[in-house]
Design an enzyme around this catalytic site. Structure first.
Site, short mmCIF file in Angstrom:
data_model
loop_
_atom_site.label_atom_id
_atom_site.label_comp_id
_atom_site.label_asym_id
_atom_site.label_seq_id
_atom_site.Cartn_x
_atom_site.Cartn_y
_atom_site.Cartn_z
N CYS A 108 19.48 50.91 7.98
CA CYS A 108 18.71 49.78 7.43
C CYS A 108 17.42 49.46 8.19
CB CYS A 108 19.61 48.56 7.33
SG CYS A 108 21.05 48.89 6.30
N HIS A 242 15.54 42.25 6.81
CA HIS A 242 16.38 43.16 6.01
C HIS A 242 17.30 42.34 5.09
CE1 HIS A 242 19.10 46.14 4.72
NE2 HIS A 242 20.07 45.84 5.57
N ASN A 272 21.43 45.02 -1.17
CA ASN A 272 20.97 45.64 0.07
C ASN A 272 20.58 47.09 -0.21
OD1 ASN A 272 20.88 46.99 2.52
ND2 ASN A 272 22.77 46.09 3.33
O1 UT7 Z 1 22.80 46.64 5.81
C1 UT7 Z 1 23.81 46.98 6.71
C2 UT7 Z 1 24.29 45.81 7.38
N1 UT7 Z 1 25.35 45.20 6.62
C3 UT7 Z 1 25.51 43.90 6.72
O2 UT7 Z 1 24.74 43.24 7.35
C4 UT7 Z 1 26.75 43.28 6.09
C5 UT7 Z 1 27.28 42.19 6.99
N2 UT7 Z 1 28.51 41.57 6.50
C6 UT7 Z 1 28.55 40.76 5.41
O3 UT7 Z 1 27.54 40.55 4.76
C7 UT7 Z 1 29.85 40.08 5.07
O4 UT7 Z 1 30.76 40.25 6.13
C8 UT7 Z 1 30.49 40.55 3.73
C9 UT7 Z 1 29.66 40.05 2.56
C10 UT7 Z 1 30.56 42.07 3.73
C11 UT7 Z 1 31.89 40.00 3.59
O5 UT7 Z 1 31.87 38.58 3.66
P1 UT7 Z 1 32.95 37.79 4.56
O6 UT7 Z 1 32.71 36.37 4.35
O7 UT7 Z 1 32.80 38.34 5.95
O8 UT7 Z 1 34.32 38.19 3.89
P2 UT7 Z 1 35.55 39.03 4.49
O9 UT7 Z 1 35.19 40.46 4.67
O10 UT7 Z 1 36.08 38.33 5.69
O11 UT7 Z 1 36.60 38.92 3.32
C12 UT7 Z 1 37.16 37.65 2.94
C13 UT7 Z 1 38.09 37.87 1.76
C14 UT7 Z 1 39.10 39.00 1.97
O12 UT7 Z 1 40.30 38.61 1.36
P3 UT7 Z 1 41.51 38.03 2.26
O13 UT7 Z 1 41.84 39.11 3.24
O14 UT7 Z 1 40.97 36.80 2.90
O15 UT7 Z 1 42.57 37.77 1.24
C15 UT7 Z 1 38.52 40.14 1.19
O16 UT7 Z 1 39.50 41.04 0.72
O17 UT7 Z 1 37.33 38.22 0.60
C16 UT7 Z 1 37.89 39.42 0.03
N3 UT7 Z 1 36.80 40.17 -0.60
C17 UT7 Z 1 36.45 40.01 -1.88
N4 UT7 Z 1 36.94 39.23 -2.86
C18 UT7 Z 1 36.33 39.31 -4.06
C19 UT7 Z 1 35.98 41.09 -0.01
N5 UT7 Z 1 35.09 41.53 -0.91
C20 UT7 Z 1 35.35 40.88 -2.07
C21 UT7 Z 1 34.77 40.92 -3.35
N6 UT7 Z 1 35.28 40.11 -4.31
N7 UT7 Z 1 33.70 41.71 -3.65
#
Ligand code: UT7
Length: 315
Positions: A108, A242, A272
């Site tokens: 990125c 980014h 992204n």
């Molecule tokens: O460009 C490269 C750099 N990348 C980044 O900068 C990405 C950085 N990270 C993020 O932007 C965030 O961490 C995410 C958007 C990827 C995830 O958000 P989060 O608030 O950290 O969510 P999480 O991964 O902790 O997941 C929370 C819950 C989980 O369910 P449980 O375990 O709490 O039941 C996931 O399974 O949300 C669930 N989940 C979804 N639910 C519906 C994860 N993705 C989805 C989805 N739809 N698409």
């Protein structure tokens, strides 16, 4: 150096959060508040190199520089269909460039890394017109059954033409080397000699860890760049960050105490697009006429590696 022209090109297919919820256990109610994304452009019939050539032609036209007058070219890319030659050579052959090119895979922040290398070439006095292209197809890296990654990304290409000038004021490239939080394996051709187990894996991301890294690294890099240039946060006209997650951008903006108008974003309908994201945003803002001569633009990127970088450029 200075930026003399920008261009970008996007796939025609737009995939909304509602489109995704038809085949994935996800929803607009989850995706939008968690990421700021409503839709993303995804390659269907296009080729990545053709999008890149379209972006190059737009940037060359804006800069009034002919393809044959580009004397060095950097292509930032993570995945494309060629293993060899580099995507830069493929783009060069279609865009009528006749200069050496180097491909970089810095994820990125590739746009900032490319810009920083180009600055060194200008300082060496060996170039007059340099092209930077970021062309990315992350939709081919994620598993479309993995809701935690595939909803985040979009494809696209963008380009910038650099000419002589004293406008690149300061930069900082950083690394916290560790592939584990964000990586992908591809299967290599077998040989008669390989005995270890080999397999392919789609993009793997520890979202929360990368989220925290992004904010910490970006704030550190920005602070260093401002110190190097002898500038304060309030001197900066625009922060081009980014576009990984609206919440990351908002958190960085909150820590710096800067008003929203100075942090343009386009993540809502792009997602992204890896190293292309900052450059697509730059081109969109530029074509809207947002920047005036002398404005200070602070770029920042972060991602796989884990790599990050920031750069300050006077428009
Ligand atoms: O460009 C490269 C750099 N990348 C980044 O900068 C990405 C950085 N990270 C993020 O932007 C965030 O961490 C995410 C958007 C990827 C995830 O958000 P989060 O608030 O950290 O969510 P999480 O991964 O902790 O997941 C929370 C819950 C989980 O369910 P449980 O375990 O709490 O039941 C996931 O399974 O949300 C669930 N989940 C979804 N639910 C519906 C994860 N993705 C989805 C989805 N739809 N698409």
């Amino acid at each position: 150096m200075k930026i003399a022209g920008t261009g970008s090109a996007l796939p025609t297919k737009q995939v909304t959060n509602d489109d995704l919820s038809k085949f994935l256990d996800t929803s607009d109610e989850w995706i939008f508040p968690r990421t700021g994304i409503k839709s993303r452009h995804v390659i269907s019939d296009e080729n990545l190199e053709d999008l890149a050539v379209e972006a190059v032609n737009k940037a060359l036209e804006m800069a009034s520089v002919a393809a044959c007058d580009i004397d060095f070219f950097i292509c930032s890319n993570v995945v494309n269909e060629y293993i060899t030659p580099g995507l830069g050579c493929v783009i060069a052959s279609k865009a009528g460039l006749a200069c050496p090119s180097i491909d970089i895979n810095c994820g990125c922040p590739g746009f900032v890394y490319g810009m920083d290398i180009i600055d060194k070439y200008f300082r060496s006095g060996t170039v007059k017109n340099v092209l930077l292209v970021a062309a990315e197809e992350p939709s081919r890296m994620t598993a479309w059954t993995d809701r935690s990654t595939c909803v985040l990304f979009g494809d696209g290409a963008a380009a910038a033409v650099f000419t002589e000038g004293g406008n690149y004021l300061a930069s900082k490239l950083s690394a916290r080397p560790d592939p584990d939080p964000l990586y992908q394996y591809h299967l290599m051709e077998p040989t008669p000699y390989v005995t270890k187990e080999e397999y392919s894996l789609p993009l793997q991301m520890k979202g929360r860890e990368v989220f925290k890294f992004a904010i910490t690294a970006c704030l550190d890099d920005i602070k260093t760049v401002l110190d190097k240039a002898g500038k304060k946060v309030e001197d900066i006209d625009y922060f081009l960050i980014h576009q990984a997650n609206q919440r990351i951008v908002d958190s960085i903006r909150g820590h710096l105490g800067v008003e929203e108008a100075k942090f343009p974003t386009n993540i809502i309908d792009h997602g992204n697009s890896s190293s292309a994201s900052c450059l697509i945003l730059l081109d969109e803002c530029n074509r809207k006429g947002m920047f005036k001569r002398g404005d200070l633009l602070l770029f920042s990127g972060f991602g796989a590696g884990l790599l990050s970088g920031s750069a300050l450029l006077e428009w």
